[in-house]
Write a protein that holds these residues in place. Structure first.
Motif, PDB file in Angstrom:
ATOM      1  N   VAL A   1       3.006  12.672   6.205  1.00  0.00           N
ATOM      2  CA  VAL A   1       2.624  11.299   5.841  1.00  0.00           C
ATOM      3  C   VAL A   1       2.413  10.491   7.125  1.00  0.00           C
ATOM      4  CG1 VAL A   1       3.355   9.196   4.662  1.00  0.00           C
ATOM      5  CG2 VAL A   1       3.952  11.427   3.701  1.00  0.00           C
TER       6      VAL A   1
ATOM      7  N   ASP B   1       2.312   1.781  -3.452  1.00  0.00           N
ATOM      8  CA  ASP B   1       1.274   2.272  -4.375  1.00  0.00           C
ATOM      9  C   ASP B   1       1.062   3.783  -4.215  1.00  0.00           C
ATOM     10  OD1 ASP B   1       0.909  -0.264  -5.373  1.00  0.00           O
ATOM     11  OD2 ASP B   1      -0.830  -0.715  -4.107  1.00  0.00           O
ATOM     12  N   ARG B   2       1.277   4.287  -2.992  1.00  0.00           N
ATOM     13  CA  ARG B   2       1.107   5.721  -2.727  1.00  0.00           C
ATOM     14  C   ARG B   2       2.424   6.494  -2.952  1.00  0.00           C
ATOM     15  NH1 ARG B   2      -1.421   3.489   1.954  1.00  0.00           N
ATOM     16  NH2 ARG B   2       0.444   4.048   3.180  1.00  0.00           N
ATOM     17  N   HIS B   3       3.432   5.782  -3.504  1.00  0.00           N
ATOM     18  CA  HIS B   3       4.767   6.373  -3.750  1.00  0.00           C
ATOM     19  C   HIS B   3       5.417   6.855  -2.450  1.00  0.00           C
ATOM     20  CE1 HIS B   3       3.925   6.109  -8.011  1.00  0.00           C
ATOM     21  NE2 HIS B   3       2.788   6.770  -7.814  1.00  0.00           N
ATOM     22  N   GLU B   4       5.169   6.095  -1.388  1.00  0.00           N
ATOM     23  CA  GLU B   4       5.814   6.362  -0.106  1.00  0.00           C
ATOM     24  C   GLU B   4       6.943   5.349   0.105  1.00  0.00           C
ATOM     25  OE1 GLU B   4       1.609   8.031   1.771  1.00  0.00           O
ATOM     26  OE2 GLU B   4       2.399   6.076   2.404  1.00  0.00           O
TER      27      GLU B   4
ATOM     28  N   SER C   1       6.432   5.887   5.421  1.00  0.00           N
ATOM     29  CA  SER C   1       5.130   5.664   6.057  1.00  0.00           C
ATOM     30  C   SER C   1       5.043   4.298   6.732  1.00  0.00           C
ATOM     31  CB  SER C   1       4.007   5.789   5.025  1.00  0.00           C
ATOM     32  OG  SER C   1       4.125   4.794   4.034  1.00  0.00           O
TER      33      SER C   1
ATOM     34  N   ARG D   1       9.154  10.859   3.613  1.00  0.00           N
ATOM     35  CA  ARG D   1       8.173  10.047   2.897  1.00  0.00           C
ATOM     36  C   ARG D   1       8.057   8.621   3.452  1.00  0.00           C
ATOM     37  NH1 ARG D   1       4.331  12.182   0.359  1.00  0.00           N
ATOM     38  NH2 ARG D   1       4.133  10.347  -0.964  1.00  0.00           N
TER      39      ARG D   1
ATOM     40  N   ALA E   1       0.835  -1.211   0.000  1.00  0.00           N
ATOM     41  CA  ALA E   1       0.000   0.000   0.000  1.00  0.00           C
ATOM     42  C   ALA E   1       0.865   1.253   0.000  1.00  0.00           C
ATOM     43  CB  ALA E   1      -0.932  -0.012   1.210  1.00  0.00           C
ATOM     44  N   ALA E   2       1.945   1.221   0.758  1.00  0.00           N
ATOM     45  CA  ALA E   2       2.863   2.377   0.810  1.00  0.00           C
ATOM     46  C   ALA E   2       3.510   2.615  -0.546  1.00  0.00           C
ATOM     47  CB  ALA E   2       3.934   2.150   1.880  1.00  0.00           C
TER      48      ALA E   2
END
Length: 844
Positions: free
Chosen positions: A706, A532-535, A668, A666, A529-530
């Protein structure tokens, strides 16, 4: 008529007490030659004879006229320095370290001075004055040595060995001396070599007269023989233009900028030098890069909580010279540090900023240089020996190498920076004060930088600020005893909040088949998930390598080190089983070395295996690893951190290096892959350190806007340490641990001294350790524990036995240490135990 006073001084006999960088007690007295009278002072280095035909550099610690009792007093050979390189306050710190940590002053000196300031004697080889040239009786290697010595003006043994590829050259040298073919003598060599740069300028009148310069160019271009010389001058002018210099031909350029270009003729350049059209001159330059400040510290706007903490620190300093700043991760402690540093620098004093890891310096130094420019100096072991000498001299003397007043007022570094020659300290900041890296383990002195910083601060009448999100029990205990001031900062900076912490029961996950290799499905979902959010993601595993051991399922054994009592760790990239204690390595066996069974498999996992499995699960993610194996090069730390900081890396896998004070905006998700390694380690501090490590690595998540998530994988999900991490309850952790320490009498309630005995003969070691323990019990009774084998009972062929001493924290400690010194000195006089090495570790 009375003689001139100076002449009277020169006629008097002086002696000097010299400290040598050797593990020997006390100083050595030498006679000062008449020619050196009046030239020596405290803190200067001198060359002295020591041992049989050996020369060494030592430090003058006292000048006097007291005639020593020994008959043959040797003379000082030469003086190295014109001015002292060590200050008296610095030497007082050395004395405190030697006294408190039960080591010698020589060991402190050896640790403090950069290696390039410790001159060593080298054996010089010369042809024998009576050698008649007869080489008929010489062997091939003897002949090679003689020919080399004859052809060189100066030959030293180390260079001969390297040049002739003869590692065992000393026996051959000895034979040649006996044959009276060569003689040897000792000379002192200075390893420090200033860096030189050659510059080029145009000669007069061309440098200041444009018409004459162009007339010269016209004249050179008319002839084919000299046309290339004109090209050299034109290229010189082009370099000036590239450097931003226009219509000013008197400026200089670096010689290498011109001569390393393929566009010019080397012979034509040389002709211009011979004609004195171009003048070259050499200068000593610094190896260190200077920076300009870009921002003013006054521009930092502290939040209300930060400003309250800042003001509280200043008020607390009025009552306590040492203050503990307890700020949660991401609370903005660094901004408070910058404000305090700015105030101290403006008062004209120096600041020392200590960090536990070299990895942290690259990120923080960039932030500090934005505000303080070339006032910031960095000092740690990754610098080469020449750079360290330059930093030493800049701290000692700001005008060295053309520096102007104020440079290197702020020194940033790991624990060794504490030993620099400060002359006007106003503040010492010990960031991440809880970190065990501040304690030096080998070699002596085995000092703790946090505690030494407090003493150094006292010597300069300065202040000490200890900063951390997870205080050490020792520091918090001192707060409770009202020895330290205390400031709490429990709010994160700006809009960031503390991360959510989840503990995954790995036993249950395995039972329900909710795992993929080393990772629980829950952690994989959070990582995915991280991404996918570019984290970004940080994963912590406190073990490097691929797999901790190769295990035989038939005889239940694992390959062990030949020289240490540890299993070998598998490194897949090298395809080797390696010992992390001595470096011993073997190829991976195809069968069990003990029973020859083929039923063998890798057990456990390290960062290398984590990296490999992650790449299989997330093939599109950019993954980097930060551990000892990937950061051996000087700039490797900085490159890995820079890549992660600029979002070129998606997932960072690492050992303890990733847990300490790094600030990324960034991140997360943080994963702790095996918490059980931390909480189950057999050490009385393991609970405290497990809490600190997991709380610190958790703090890397959600530091800006974030939001952060922390996933801790464990087979002991209900362990109290994990519960305190989840609730971020330091006080509860402290109260339970301090109760245990009081019950079982462990630090910080008492002082702990560990004696480790080492010898290659296990039976002799057992007799020696029992003998010493008996002697200790006669003086200290039930304060003595052991002797016992440590967790790793043999390292680098030496067997180990530990004896522990517990002392009350009272005025009697100094007396008890004196008794311990006498017992150890008496033990060393036993002929049988003469070669048993005793390592003393105070506050182990």
């Amino acid at each position: 008529m009375n003689p001139h006073p100076r002449n009277m001084k020169e006629m008097q006999t002086y002696f000097a007490d010299i400290l040598l960088p050797l593990p020997l007690p006390g100083t050595f007295t030498y006679r000062v030659p008449q020619a050196l009278n009046g030239m020596l002072d405290f803190g200067m280095r001198v060359v002295v004879p020591f041992g049989k035909n050996k020369l060494r550099s030592g430090l003058v610690v006292k000048m006097h006229q007291n005639v020593p009792q020994q008959v043959n007093i040797k003379y000082i050979v030469d003086v190295i320095d014109r001015e002292p390189i060590v200050s008296e306050r610095q030497f007082k710190l050395w004395q405190w370290i030697a006294d408190y940590y039960l080591c010698t002053l020589g060991e402190v000196m050896a640790c403090a001075l950069p290696s390039a300031l410790k001159l060593a004697g080298e054996t010089r080889v010369l042809l024998h004055p009576h050698f008649d040239g007869d080489i008929s009786g010489l062997t091939e290697n003897e002949l090679r040595i003689v020919e080399t010595v004859a052809n060189q003006k100066k030959s030293v043994v180390s260079e001969l060995s390297r040049t002739l590829d003869l590692p065992k050259i000393l026996p051959i040298i000895k034979t040649l001396v006996e044959k009276q073919v060569i003689v040897t003598e000792e000379e002192i060599s200075d390893p420090y070599k200033p860096k030189h740069e050659t510059y080029l300028t145009l000669a007069e009148p061309y440098a200041h007269d444009e018409k004459q310069l162009y007339a010269l160019l016209d004249e050179l271009e008319r002839s084919k023989r000299t046309a290339k010389q004109a090209e050299v001058i034109l290229f010189f002018l082009t370099i000036l233009q590239k450097n931003g210099i226009v219509n000013n031909f008197s400026q200089r350029i670096k010689k290498k900028d011109l001569t390393e270009s393929e566009r010019i003729s080397k012979s034509s350049f040389q002709k211009l030098i011979e004609k004195q059209v171009i003048i070259q001159h050499e200068e000593v330059i610094s190896r260190l890069v200077d920076y300009d400040a870009q921002l003013d510290a006054a521009s930092i706007e502290l939040s209300e909580a930060q400003q309250t903490a800042h003001d509280s620190i200043l008020r607390s300093f009025e009552q306590h010279p040492t203050v503990l700043l307890h700020g949660v991760t991401g609370s903005g402690k660094t901004e408070i540090y910058i404000k305090l540093i700015d105030e101290v620098l403006k008062s004209g004093k120096q600041v020392l900023y200590l960090l536990p890891e070299i990895a942290l310096t690259s990120q923080i130094v960039n932030r500090l240089r934005k505000y303080f420019g070339d006032k910031v100096g960095v000092y740690h072991s990754r610098f080469n020996e020449y750079e360290r000498v330059e930093i030493w001299e800049r701290v000692l003397n700001n005008d060295k190498y053309g520096s102007t007043s104020g440079k290197y007022q702020l020194i940033l570094g790991a624990r060794s920076a504490l030993l620099l020659p400060f002359n006007n300290l106003g503040l010492i900041i010990v960031d991440e004060e809880h970190d065990s890296s501040y304690k030096q383990m080998d070699p002596a002195p085995r000092y703790h930088a946090r505690d030494c910083a407090i003493i150094l601060s006292h010597l300069h009448q300065a202040k000490t600020l200890l900063g951390t999100a997870t205080p050490s029990l020792e520091s918090f205990f001192n707060v409770k005893q009202n020895k330290f001031g205390y400031v709490l900062l429990n709010q994160r900076y700006a809009k960031s909040v503390l991360p959510d912490v989840w503990v995954v029961d790995m036993a249950e996950s395995v039972r329900q088949r909710k795992v993929n290799g080393l990772f629980s499905n829950f952690l994989i979902e959070k990582i995915g998930a991280a991404l996918d959010r570019h984290e970004q993601v940080i994963l912590f595993q406190n073990r490097r390598g691929f797999s901790p051991r190769l295990h035989c399922n038939s005889c239940q054994t694992s390959p062990t080190c030949k020289y240490c009592d540890v299993t070998l760790t598998y490194h897949k990239r090298l395809n080797l089983l390696k010992c992390h204690y001595c470096g011993y390595a073997i190829e991976v066996p195809r069968e069990c070395p003990t029973c020859h069974s083929l039923d063998i498999e890798m057990r456990g996992f390290g960062t290398e295996k984590v990296e490999e499995q992650l790449a299989e699960i997330f093939p599109n993610a950019v993954i980097q690893r930060m551990d000892l194996d990937t950061t051996r090069q000087k700039t490797a730390y900085q490159q890995i951190i820079s890549d992660f900081e600029t979002h070129r890396t998606d997932i960072l896998v690492g050992t303890q290096m990733v847990t300490k004070g790094l600030d990324f905006d960034r991140v997360s998700v943080v994963g702790v892959l095996n918490a059980d390694n931390l909480i189950s380690f057999p050490d009385f501090r393991s609970f405290e350190r497990a809490f600190q490590t997991m709380a610190q690595v958790s703090g890397r998540a959600g530091r800006k806007e974030v939001p952060g998530t922390v996933v801790i994988q464990s087979y002991q999900p209900n362990h109290p340490a994990l519960k305190y991490v989840v609730s971020n309850d330091f006080n509860a952790m402290y109260n339970t641990q301090i109760a245990e320490r009081k019950q079982f009498f462990y630090p910080p309630v008492c002082r702990l001294i560990k004696l480790t005995l080492k010898h290659q003969d296990e039976h002799l070691l057992n007799r020696a350790s029992q003998e010493l323990a008996t002697a200790l019990r006669q003086s200290f009774a039930n304060r003595v524990l052991g002797p016992e084998y440590p967790l790793v009972s043999r390292v680098q062929t030496y067997y180990l036995k530990d004896i522990w001493l517990k002392f009350d924290k009272d005025a009697q400690l100094a007396v008890q240490k004196d008794v311990l010194r006498r017992i150890l000195a008496d033990f060393r006089t036993h002929t049988e135990f003469r070669n048993v090495h005793v390592v003393v570790n105070v506050d182990a």
